[in-house]
Scaffold this active site. Structure first.
Site, PDB file in Angstrom:
ATOM      1  N   GLU A 132      47.796  84.450 -15.956  1.00 56.69           N
ATOM      2  CA  GLU A 132      46.525  83.987 -15.390  1.00 56.69           C
ATOM      3  C   GLU A 132      46.715  83.175 -14.108  1.00 56.69           C
ATOM      4  O   GLU A 132      45.870  83.214 -13.214  1.00 56.69           O
ATOM      5  CB  GLU A 132      45.772  83.138 -16.420  1.00 56.69           C
ATOM      6  CG  GLU A 132      45.310  83.885 -17.658  1.00 56.69           C
ATOM      7  CD  GLU A 132      44.173  84.866 -17.382  1.00 56.69           C
ATOM      8  OE1 GLU A 132      43.482  84.698 -16.360  1.00 56.69           O
ATOM      9  OE2 GLU A 132      44.000  85.804 -18.185  1.00 56.69           O
ATOM     10  N   GLU A 141      40.620  80.470  -9.523  1.00 54.69           N
ATOM     11  CA  GLU A 141      40.582  81.916  -9.364  1.00 54.69           C
ATOM     12  C   GLU A 141      40.476  82.279  -7.887  1.00 54.69           C
ATOM     13  O   GLU A 141      39.707  81.659  -7.130  1.00 54.69           O
ATOM     14  CB  GLU A 141      39.370  82.468 -10.130  1.00 54.69           C
ATOM     15  CG  GLU A 141      39.158  83.959 -10.010  1.00 54.69           C
ATOM     16  CD  GLU A 141      37.909  84.422 -10.723  1.00 54.69           C
ATOM     17  OE1 GLU A 141      37.588  85.624 -10.639  1.00 54.69           O
ATOM     18  OE2 GLU A 141      37.244  83.582 -11.385  1.00 54.69           O
TER      19      GLU A 141
END
Length: 269
Positions: A132, A141
């Site tokens: 991730e 992100e």
């Protein structure tokens, strides 16, 4: 003189106990038995009260005499984060000490009653974290602000004006309902201030462990593949993104090897 000395010692012990109830140490420091903040064996050793305590403190010993702190050594953690480029934002954000401190709030993490189970859970957790975050490179992100992660149908955790609920932290917490629920559980304003997950490393690790314990921990006995389904199955499983699945499995098998435990069955989703 002896009586006075005894009085002083008793008062000192009581004061230390009082301070210990509210150490307020930084996330990378331990609270000693006397209520002082610091690092090293005197603070993080056998009588450590909170923080990244060594094996006899903090997240207690699980089956086989191995605690989370025993298994997630500095060398293990560094082996992951050192693969991130020096320019990565996460390089100077994520720390082993903050992870161990956060894990103290989740006593069931890595505590299924067996040493092998503990190692597999830790390997699985860090496999997903590695995937991730790109070996702890990313805190947020990529281009996250351009995505709409507001579920307007969720009235329990309504989106706040001007806030974005894109992926942040070790497991890239996403969506308003996750931020809201995590905030309520951990103690921060998840809806009104989701950005704190990218600025407070202790809260950041706690959100990852909160998500793990609420969505992943219960399926560990079904194999690593079940953890993939719990985290991102709708997007990656059943041919959705086979390279991503393979990457997660690869990290998991690598970490199991490092920790000296077999990966078990049912590795893919």
């Amino acid at each position: 003189m002896a009586a006075k000395l005894l009085t002083i010692l008793l008062v000192g012990a009581l004061c230390g106990a009082a301070v210990a109830q509210n150490c307020g140490c930084a996330s990378d420091q331990c609270c000693s038995k006397f209520g002082y903040c610091g690092t090293g064996n005197d603070y993080c050793g056998n009588t450590c009260q909170s923080g990244p305590c060594y094996s006899s403190g903090g997240n207690g010993s699980s089956g086989g005499g191995s605690s989370v702190a025993d298994i997630v050594t500095q060398a293990f953690f560094d082996g992951i984060i050192n693969q991130a480029a020096s320019s990565c934002a996460g390089k100077n954000f994520y720390t082993r000490a903050a992870f161990l401190n956060a894990s103290n709030s989740y006593s069931q993490f890595g505590n299924d009653g067996s040493a092998n189970g503990t190692k597999r859970e830790i390997a699985a957790f860090f496999a997903h974290v590695t995937h991730e975050t790109g070996h702890f490179c990313y805190i947020e992100e990529i281009d996250g602000a351009s995505h709409d992660y507001c579920d307007s149908n969720n009235t329990q955790y309504p989106c706040a004006a001007g806030q974005k609920y894109f992926g942040r932290g070790p497991l890239q917490l996403t969506w308003n309902y996750n931020y809201g629920a995590a905030g309520n559980s951990i103690g921060f304003d998840g809806l009104g201030n989701p950005g704190i997950v990218a600025t407070d490393v202790l809260i950041s690790f706690k959100t990852a462990l909160w998500f793990w314990m609420n969505n992943v921990h219960s399926v560990l006995d079904q194999g690593f593949g079940a953890t993939i389904r719990a985290i991102n199955g709708a997007v990656e499983c059943n041919g959705g993104n086979t390279p991503a699945v393979n990457a997660r499995v690869g990290y998991y098998k690598d970490y199991c090897s490092q920790l000296g435990v077999s990966p078990g069955d049912n590795l893919t989703c």
